[in-house]
Structures are given as C-alpha cells and as structure tokens.
Scaffold this active site. Structure first.
Site, PDB file in Angstrom:
ATOM      1  CG  PHE A 233       2.552   7.707   6.169  1.00  0.00           C
ATOM      2  CD1 PHE A 233       3.309   9.026   6.314  1.00  0.00           C
ATOM      3  CD2 PHE A 233       3.098   6.780   5.828  1.00  0.00           C
ATOM      4  CE1 PHE A 233       4.876   8.849   6.606  1.00  0.00           C
ATOM      5  CE2 PHE A 233       4.622   6.464   6.018  1.00  0.00           C
ATOM      6  CZ  PHE A 233       5.362   7.593   6.421  1.00  0.00           C
TER       7      PHE A 233
ATOM      8  CG  ASP B 183      -0.204   2.680   0.469  1.00  0.00           C
ATOM      9  OD1 ASP B 183       0.357   1.639   0.976  1.00  0.00           O
ATOM     10  OD2 ASP B 183       0.458   3.838   0.591  1.00  0.00           O
TER      11      ASP B 183
ATOM     12  CE  LYS C 294       4.977   0.224   6.619  1.00  0.00           C
ATOM     13  NZ  LYS C 294       6.432   0.682   7.006  1.00  0.00           N
TER      14      LYS C 294
END
Length: 410
Positions: free
Chosen positions: A152, A237, A266
C-alpha cells in the site's frame, strides 16, 4: 449497534445528526466508525457529545506524538503569525533548516519536500526512472520498478496500478506500465525479477495497511545487498513505519539498512499539517532539474516549521525508546489473548496487527465494540485490526485500552 448521542438545542441527537449530515454530502470513499470527534489531547479524543475515546490508531501513525502536542502547537501558532505559504518560486526562512535537519536525521544529503505520502511515492518513482535513464543508462521509456504483493503506497492511478488489492485497483484502469510484482518477503522472487532495465525496488520495510506484516529476518539486508550489486535503487516507503513507530527512527534501522531513498510522510507533519518528503543523496535526487517536478504547497513555511520541530523531537531518541518499552507491554498483552479471541498477531515497537478469530466477529465488528467501550481502532482485510497508539500514551492508558480489547473478545 448503538451510538452514544447527546442533543442539540432542538433535541436532535448530536452524533446521529452529524453522521447523517456527513453521509448526505460526502462521497462515500470511506466507511468510518459512527463517531464524531471534536477535541483531542495526547492519546485521548472527545466527541461532540462529550464522550472520551482512547485513540489506538493515531491517524495511521500521523499522530505519533499525540493530539495537540504542546511543542508542535506552539511552533505552528508562531509560524501562523509570520508566514504560511510562498510557493517554491521563492525561498523562505524555515526551508533550509528543515531540509538540513531532516537530511541529517536520515544521513542523506538532499531533501525533496512534498505534502502527502502518495505524492512522495510518486516523486520517488519519477526520480528512480530519471536516475535509471540518466545514470544507469536504461533505454528511454523502458525503466522497470520491482514492487511487492500486499503493498500500500497510496491511491493515485499510477500507484493503485501496481496494487493487488481489488478495492484499491478495480475500476480505475488503464494503468501505467513498468512495474513487476513479487511476493513480499520472497528474496529469490525479487532477485529473479531484476533485469538490466530495473531502476528500483520499492517496498515497505513493514506493510502497515496489509496488517503490520513484517518480512523475514534478514530480508531487508539482502534486498540492500542485491540492489547494490545489481545497480538498482532501494526505495523504502517508511511513511507509516518510520519516525519512531517501530522503536527505531526508521524500520530499516532494525536490520542496519540504509536505502537509497527514504519516502516519508504522516508523522512528519506532527498531526497538524500534511508533510512528506523524499530523502536521498545528491547522486540520486540530483537528477532533477528546475521545472521537472514540484508542488505549490510542498515545503511551505508552516510545514517546514512543524516538520523541523518533529525532527528535533526525534533526534534525542526518547520517543523511539518509549515505543520500544511500551511495545513490549503491547506484545505481552496480545500474547495472552492468543487462543482467547486472537488467532495470531505481529508487533514491532508500538505497532500491531491483530488477527481476530472469525468466531468472535469481523475486524469491523470488534472495532465497533471497542468504540462502545471508549477505544478507537481500525480494521483491515476483514479479520485484522491495527493498533498504533500515539507514542506519548501512558502505560496506564495502554493497559486500559488492551483491557477493553480483552473484554470485547471474551
């Protein structure tokens, strides 16, 4: 299920009214729990009816430092009074300090600030391809990137094109070519997928959305070795896994691995503003020239001020140590639930994927029951729930939240 409600001045249930209003005017691309939050502090949030909830999701790790952290709020308030946006047409006085601090935290030379995690992933894809053409010598338009099953990386059309999640992918084609998918954790498959046209391996060191899936020990070290040997970039990531969540600054640190590109987001925005970045050395990020990539809001003054404060908070290592210590409590408490409503679980630092016994209910149903008891968590892939409390949660509150999980599984 019931929903805790209060009333407006007209006697209308407040939560019910707000849920109804949101559903009426919002595209249904999410299926949120029916809670309407109005205030947050530390690891706790309060809804419009005054009911308190312990946050065990932390905005998918965007709130690693909790809600309304005083240092971050003070920084944001101060910057709001000065300057919030210039565009990258000009340089502002927060830019250099943020880039230098983040680069130092990563041990890299250059920083390319963006806004969202998906933007950072797209940036890493573009940089990898350009590096492949200009440095490695891959023929024009032939660059390939190896990705993993269960990934994801965001929701742009390019990114969902190399997802194997039907919900993310179906109905959004046609997709960009140039991606080769291999089984996550399967080193032999990854090595076999690399060709002379491969420019990068793009993986999550821990797959968050997949349910906190941790690869086999040594996998990341071997990926690093293969990428170095084959002259391929390793793009990690770390959008969810990075910045303290796993008990280290980066999840790659658990294996002593340094990727060519860190992809961050984030928590970098402190739960206040969207901040993301791609961080690498000059021989990789230096392939970009003016006009070839950018963002109006990327690296804006407010983002840089907050992001710089986040980096300074992480530089001491205290929050990483706290994630390790509290993560041991999380692991021990979840271990006691195996066979008692929990089939299996995975933890790394203060982060867990918990597989619920289907006889107990779906992940969604368990999260609804937790909500009734004042705890907020999120399900994924049917039977799994994710737990990612803010790193500032107290030991007492963590135990209380896990008590509620035990109760709803009994």
């Amino acid at each position: 299920m019931s929903i805790t409600t209060g009333t407006t001045g007209t006697g209308t249930p407040t939560t019910s009214l707000e849920v109804e209003r949101a559903e009426a005017r919002t595209a249904h691309n999410y299926h949120p729990l029916p809670v309407v939050l109005a205030h947050g502090e530390g690891a706790w949030m309060t809804d419009v009816d005054g009911k308190r909830f312990l946050d065990l999701l932390a905005g998918y790790s965007a709130l690693n430092f909790g809600h309304s952290h005083p240092r971050l709020l003070a920084t944001a308030h101060a910057q709001l009074d000065k300057l919030t946006l210039t565009s990258r047409a000009f340089i502002h006085d927060e830019f250099a300090d943020f880039c230098a601090a983040l680069g130092d935290l990563c041990g890299k030379e250059l920083v390319l600030p963006m806004n969202t995690g998906a933007e950072a992933v797209e940036t890493a894809i573009k940089v990898s391809r350009k590096w492949g053409y200009e440095v490695k010598g891959v023929p024009a338009d032939q660059a390939r990137i190896v990705v993993a099953t269960g990934n994801f990386h965001g929701r742009t059309t390019t990114i969902v094109g190399f997802s194997d999640d039907p919900d993310a992918r179906d109905g959004f084609g046609p997709f960009a070519p140039g991606f080769d998918m291999v089984q996550y954790g399967d080193l032999a498959a990854l090595e076999a997928a690399i060709t002379p046209d491969t420019v990068a391996v793009l993986i999550e060191p821990i797959q968050g959305e997949g349910g906190v899936i941790i690869p086999p020990e040594g996998y990341l070290r071997d990926v690093r070795e293969i990428c170095t040997r084959e002259n391929v970039l390793f793009a990690a990531d770390e959008i969810q896994a990075g910045l303290g969540r796993t008990g280290r600054t980066f999840a790659c640190d658990h294996e002593g691995v340094v990727p060519d590109l860190y992809i961050l987001g984030k928590a970098l925005g402190g739960g206040i503003v969207p901040v993301s970045a791609v961080v690498g050395n000059r021989d990789v990020l230096g392939v970009l020239k003016p006009g070839q990539h950018g963002s109006t809001f990327g690296g804006n003054p407010l983002a840089c001020a907050v992001g710089h404060e986040v980096v300074q908070m992480l530089a001491t290592g205290e929050l990483q140590d706290r994630a390790t210590e509290l993560g041991e409590i999380l692991r021990e408490r979840l271990a006691a639930l195996v066979g008692n409503g929990v089939v299996s679980f995975r933890t790394r630092g203060l982060w867990a994927g918990v597989d619920i016994d289907p006889a107990i209910g779906t992940g969604r149903q368990v999260c609804e029951r937790l909500m009734e008891r004042g705890v907020l968590a999120k399900d994924t892939h049917g039977s799994t729930i994710r737990l990612a409390p803010p790193l500032v949660i107290s030991e007492e509150d963590l135990h209380w939240g896990l008590d509620q999980l035990a109760a709803v599984l009994s």
